[in-house]
Design a protein around this motif. Structure first.
Motif, mmCIF file in Angstrom:
data_model
loop_
_atom_site.group_PDB
_atom_site.id
_atom_site.type_symbol
_atom_site.label_atom_id
_atom_site.label_comp_id
_atom_site.label_asym_id
_atom_site.label_seq_id
_atom_site.Cartn_x
_atom_site.Cartn_y
_atom_site.Cartn_z
ATOM 1 N N ALA A 141 4.377 -2.632 -9.485
ATOM 2 C CA ALA A 141 5.458 -3.095 -8.615
ATOM 3 C C ALA A 141 5.071 -4.424 -7.982
ATOM 4 O O ALA A 141 3.896 -4.674 -7.712
ATOM 5 N N VAL A 142 6.073 -5.244 -7.761
ATOM 6 C CA VAL A 142 5.882 -6.538 -7.105
ATOM 7 C C VAL A 142 6.566 -6.484 -5.746
ATOM 8 O O VAL A 142 7.767 -6.196 -5.653
ATOM 9 N N ILE A 143 5.801 -6.750 -4.688
ATOM 10 C CA ILE A 143 6.335 -6.799 -3.328
ATOM 11 C C ILE A 143 6.394 -8.270 -2.944
ATOM 12 O O ILE A 143 5.380 -8.961 -2.975
ATOM 13 N N SER A 144 7.568 -8.760 -2.570
ATOM 14 C CA SER A 144 7.682 -10.194 -2.306
ATOM 15 C C SER A 144 8.614 -10.490 -1.141
ATOM 16 O O SER A 144 9.434 -9.655 -0.737
ATOM 17 N N ILE B 210 11.392 -5.462 -3.356
ATOM 18 C CA ILE B 210 10.470 -4.594 -4.084
ATOM 19 C C ILE B 210 11.006 -4.409 -5.504
ATOM 20 O O ILE B 210 12.128 -3.933 -5.692
ATOM 21 N N ASP B 211 10.222 -4.809 -6.497
ATOM 22 C CA ASP B 211 10.596 -4.636 -7.900
ATOM 23 C C ASP B 211 9.619 -3.656 -8.529
ATOM 24 O O ASP B 211 8.450 -3.978 -8.747
ATOM 25 N N ARG B 212 10.101 -2.462 -8.821
ATOM 26 C CA ARG B 212 9.265 -1.434 -9.445
ATOM 27 C C ARG B 212 9.457 -1.454 -10.964
ATOM 28 O O ARG B 212 10.425 -2.018 -11.466
ATOM 29 N N GLY B 213 8.539 -0.804 -11.665
ATOM 30 C CA GLY B 213 8.667 -0.661 -13.106
ATOM 31 C C GLY B 213 8.375 -1.930 -13.882
ATOM 32 O O GLY B 213 8.827 -2.093 -15.017
ATOM 33 N N MET B 214 7.588 -2.850 -13.305
ATOM 34 C CA MET B 214 7.255 -4.101 -13.981
ATOM 35 C C MET B 214 6.047 -3.882 -14.902
ATOM 36 O O MET B 214 5.127 -3.128 -14.575
ATOM 37 N N GLU C 117 0.822 -1.204 0.000
ATOM 38 C CA GLU C 117 0.000 0.000 0.000
ATOM 39 C C GLU C 117 0.860 1.260 0.000
ATOM 40 O O GLU C 117 0.518 2.271 -0.607
ATOM 41 N N GLN C 118 2.018 1.193 0.682
ATOM 42 C CA GLN C 118 2.940 2.340 0.680
ATOM 43 C C GLN C 118 3.519 2.566 -0.713
ATOM 44 O O GLN C 118 3.621 3.703 -1.182
ATOM 45 N N VAL C 119 3.884 1.473 -1.381
ATOM 46 C CA VAL C 119 4.463 1.581 -2.730
ATOM 47 C C VAL C 119 3.394 2.035 -3.726
ATOM 48 O O VAL C 119 3.664 2.805 -4.644
ATOM 49 N N ARG C 120 2.150 1.567 -3.546
ATOM 50 C CA ARG C 120 1.053 1.971 -4.443
ATOM 51 C C ARG C 120 0.904 3.497 -4.450
ATOM 52 O O ARG C 120 0.604 4.103 -5.491
ATOM 53 N N ALA C 121 1.128 4.110 -3.276
ATOM 54 C CA ALA C 121 0.955 5.559 -3.154
ATOM 55 C C ALA C 121 1.957 6.338 -4.011
ATOM 56 O O ALA C 121 1.789 7.539 -4.225
ATOM 57 N N GLU C 122 3.002 5.675 -4.510
ATOM 58 C CA GLU C 122 3.982 6.340 -5.370
ATOM 59 C C GLU C 122 3.391 6.676 -6.736
ATOM 60 O O GLU C 122 3.962 7.463 -7.489
ATOM 61 N N GLY C 123 2.251 6.009 -7.076
ATOM 62 C CA GLY C 123 1.603 6.320 -8.346
ATOM 63 C C GLY C 123 1.602 5.196 -9.360
ATOM 64 O O GLY C 123 1.285 5.418 -10.533
ATOM 65 N N TRP C 124 1.926 3.982 -8.920
ATOM 66 C CA TRP C 124 1.939 2.850 -9.842
ATOM 67 C C TRP C 124 0.524 2.423 -10.216
ATOM 68 O O TRP C 124 -0.407 2.547 -9.418
ATOM 69 N N TRP D 144 -0.555 -0.630 -10.683
ATOM 70 C CA TRP D 144 -0.979 -1.831 -9.960
ATOM 71 C C TRP D 144 0.128 -2.283 -9.010
ATOM 72 O O TRP D 144 1.289 -1.909 -9.167
ATOM 73 N N ILE D 145 -0.282 -3.087 -8.046
ATOM 74 C CA ILE D 145 0.643 -3.671 -7.070
ATOM 75 C C ILE D 145 0.311 -5.152 -6.936
ATOM 76 O O ILE D 145 -0.860 -5.521 -6.862
ATOM 77 N N GLU D 146 1.315 -6.001 -6.924
ATOM 78 C CA GLU D 146 1.106 -7.419 -6.623
ATOM 79 C C GLU D 146 1.951 -7.796 -5.408
ATOM 80 O O GLU D 146 3.100 -7.352 -5.290
ATOM 81 N N VAL D 147 1.374 -8.600 -4.526
ATOM 82 C CA VAL D 147 2.082 -9.069 -3.331
ATOM 83 C C VAL D 147 2.268 -10.569 -3.442
ATOM 84 O O VAL D 147 1.299 -11.314 -3.598
#
Length: 655
Positions: free
Chosen positions: A374-377, A385-389, A273-280, A282-285
């Motif tokens: 971004a993928v949070i794993s 954390i892998d951004r830009g996917m 949820e913190q990474v989502r706030a950056e403006g991506w 979608w987010i996958e966990v």
């Protein structure tokens, strides 16, 4: 290979390249026999035409020598002819010279299209190509294999290196190796394999997968540290077994591995949820990093942003200090060891600070972010954390906003035939299957006829040694359900499990404990009373197959199992453990989103608030996750059965 050119190279200036992808089996008798046969063919051709090799070796320049990237078998055959005195050491060899960046691809093309390579060698080669930015599809197309083959090879990267080496030697199959990768704990993989490798009756892929998924976890497990320690686990209601004889507090065993999975997932969701706030977009966990899924995602190029005036000034000051410090270090004599040591430490600190500022410049174009994610794993004990996917469906949109010279790297250009990219975690999937199994147990306990049919069907299937066709992997023993690999992880579900156990205890509460007396009492019971006990005896061992087969489908139909009667989605059992996208999807399927504006409002909510709102809206709708929902054909079968029963009733005559 547009800059490639043909030339002739003395053989003694050639050597086998370290980039050659074929490394397995060259010492085998079969390989040597093949080389001997090939050498005879080359010698025969040489005597007849004056030219031994009809196809160039593919090489790349390495100093004064040339490394052979493709044509390793021909290289070994000519080496043998030189050893036997048939050719001179400087035998003129026709070669195609290529650039170093094309070496892996050339070697792989050569080996895949000719004598079959070992899968472990293909793994190394495919991995090298993905690191160079090749997509799954381009690898598959270029080397004449399917995308699935590429993905299966890459999947086993999570295996312990020692297992990969055993795989090269043929000690285990691809499916066995993939099963061991159900955990990314290398020690656990090796422990299970070393224990079961000789047990041929107990080391099939399914058995290995069950074995690596432990039910009890030691306090030293990296996941325990990741969630914040044993205290966090206990605060969440987890039980701990402690070895009183252990020293240094190492004797703690956490009995609820499913709860640990939930706590890991919760922590990852919070970060998500913190990474989502950056403006991506979608987010996958991912509770466990999945190499196959990751390889299906493309990677957007990074962009260097301008530093703020303050950061630029700080960077300039640090670089000047580093330059001055390094000049001082060069002027010191050997006697100044203490000062030199202090300067070494400061040099490392300065380099770290400079690197941190420079790294802060790296980012992504604002136009790219809405189309990427971004993928949070959880990855080998740490947060990753892998951004830009970029998903396959979004590649076109991202390419449209990239600047000149920028391109996506890796990923799938075509949609995989497998699961959707936005999926639930494995822990939640197994918990849902546990709910489905518990529902089947309750219904079986009230359906003596289905229970009897199940016993007979099981006996016939086992007698014919056709265990895979059995409706459930039934075992009438002292355990409550054989689906132990699918533990229910939400509190309400566990309470329901306890209700099932209590139902059995109530049935036998008044029966004698002495076996002789027990037999006499049972003999005096009516057939209906015996049926009731029998149905529960079977129900406690029912274990619905995870993958439906014909008989298990028939059994569910016979039960008339409707999951909406047994499962209501809540924050605890589903909604709080999936992405916002999946919550919205559930509300859409249930017809509980009123308009586009309503959907926008829901998406703007924080994850916890959205899950609670969805729980309220879904109440009474009968919506159930697709993983456990009763299938339409099963409902149709039930309706047809009732229809036939009604039609068979005798018609009543009119007065």
């Amino acid at each position: 290979m547009s800059n490639a050119y043909n030339t002739v190279v003395p053989f003694n200036r050639l050597r086998r390249s370290e980039e050659n992808v074929r490394r397995t089996g060259r010492a085998s008798a079969q390989y040597k026999a093949g080389i001997k046969k090939l050498a005879a063919s080359i010698l025969s051709t040489h005597k007849q035409t004056g030219q031994g090799l009809l196809q160039n070796l593919v090489v790349h320049v390495n100093g004064e020598n040339f490394d052979v990237a493709a044509g390793g078998r021909r290289y070994d055959a000519v080496s043998l002819l030189i050893e036997e005195g048939e050719f001179q050491a400087d035998y003129p060899t026709a070669c195609l010279v290529i650039g170093a960046d094309a070496v892996t691809a050339a070697s792989l093309t050569e080996n895949v299209s000719r004598e079959a390579m070992h899968p472990a060698d293909e793994l190394d080669a495919f991995k090298a190509l993905t690191e160079q930015g090749w997509t799954i599809d381009s690898i598959a197309d270029s080397f004449g294999v399917t995308a699935l083959v590429v993905e299966r090879r890459l999947k086993v990267r999570a295996a312990a290196p020692a297992l990969i080496e055993e795989y090269r030697l043929g000690a285990l199959t691809t499916d066995q190796l993939i099963a061991l990768c159900a955990t990314d704990d290398h020690e656990r993989q090796l422990e299970v394999w070393n224990r079961l490798r000789e047990q041929h009756w107990n080391n099939d892929p399914a058995a290995l997968r069950r074995a690596v998924i432990k039910t009890e976890v030691e306090s030293s497990d990296k996941r325990v540290a990741f969630i914040g320690g044993v205290e966090v686990y206990e605060a969440a209601g987890g039980e701990v077994r402690r070895d009183l004889f252990a020293v240094d507090g190492q004797g703690a065993f956490l009995s609820d591995s499913a709860l640990i999975d939930v706590l890991v997932e919760t922590k990852l969701q919070e970060v998500g949820e913190q990474v989502r706030a950056e403006g991506w977009g979608w987010i996958e966990v991912w509770q466990q990093f999945d190499h196959t899924q990751f390889d299906r995602l493309g990677r957007a190029p990074k962009k260097l942003h301008e530093l703020s005036a303050e950061a630029a000034a700080q960077l300039e000051a640090l670089e000047k200090e580093l330059e001055s410090l390094q000049a001082t270090m060069e002027s010191l004599s050997d006697q100044d060891s203490e000062q030199s040591k202090a300067l070494d430490i400061r040099e490392g600190e300065l380099e770290d600070e400079i690197s941190k500022i420079q790294k802060s410049r790296e980012g992504y174009a604002l136009e790219v972010m809405p189309h990427a994610g971004a993928v949070i794993s959880y990855y080998y004990g740490d947060l990753r954390i892998d951004r830009g996917m970029v998903r396959t469906a979004d590649r076109e949109s991202v390419n449209a906003v990239l600047g000149e010279g920028e391109r996506l790297a890796g990923g799938r250009e075509t949609e995989s035939a497998g699961r959707k990219s936005n999926t639930i975690s494995d822990a939640l999937r197994r918990s849902l299957l546990g709910h489905r199994n518990l529902a089947a147990q309750f219904v079986t306990a009230a359906n003596p006829k289905a229970a009897k049919m199940l016993i007979v069907c099981k006996w016939i299937s086992d007698t014919r040694s056709n265990w895979s066709a059995t409706p459930t992997d039934l075992s009438i023993g002292n355990g409550y359900g054989a689906r132990t690999g699918c533990p229910i992880t939400d509190e309400a579900g566990r309470v329901r499990e306890e209700e099932f156990v209590a139902l059995g205890e109530l049935l036998i509460e008044g029966l004698p404990t002495e076996y002789g007396d027990l037999w006499d009492v049972l003999a005096a019971l009516s057939e209906a009373e015996i049926d009731k006990l029998l149905a529960f005896a079977v129900a406690r061992s029912v274990s619905l197959a995870v993958e439906d087969n014909v008989l298990s489908k028939k059994y569910v139909q016979a039960l008339g199992l409707k999951m909406e009667d047994h499962f209501v989605p809540t924050v605890g059992n589903y909604l709080g453990r999936v992405s916002k996208e999946l919550i919205i999807e559930a509300l859409k399927e249930a017809g509980k989103i009123q308009s586009d504006e309503d959907q926008v409002t829901l998406l703007a909510m924080k994850k916890g608030a959205l899950a609670a709102e969805a729980e309220t809206r879904l109440m009474g709708t009968g919506w159930v996750p697709a993983e456990i929902a009763t299938k339409p054909e099963e409902l149709a079968q039930e309706k047809n059965s009732k229809k036939k029963k009604n039609n068979s009733k005798p018609a009543t005559s009119k007065a």
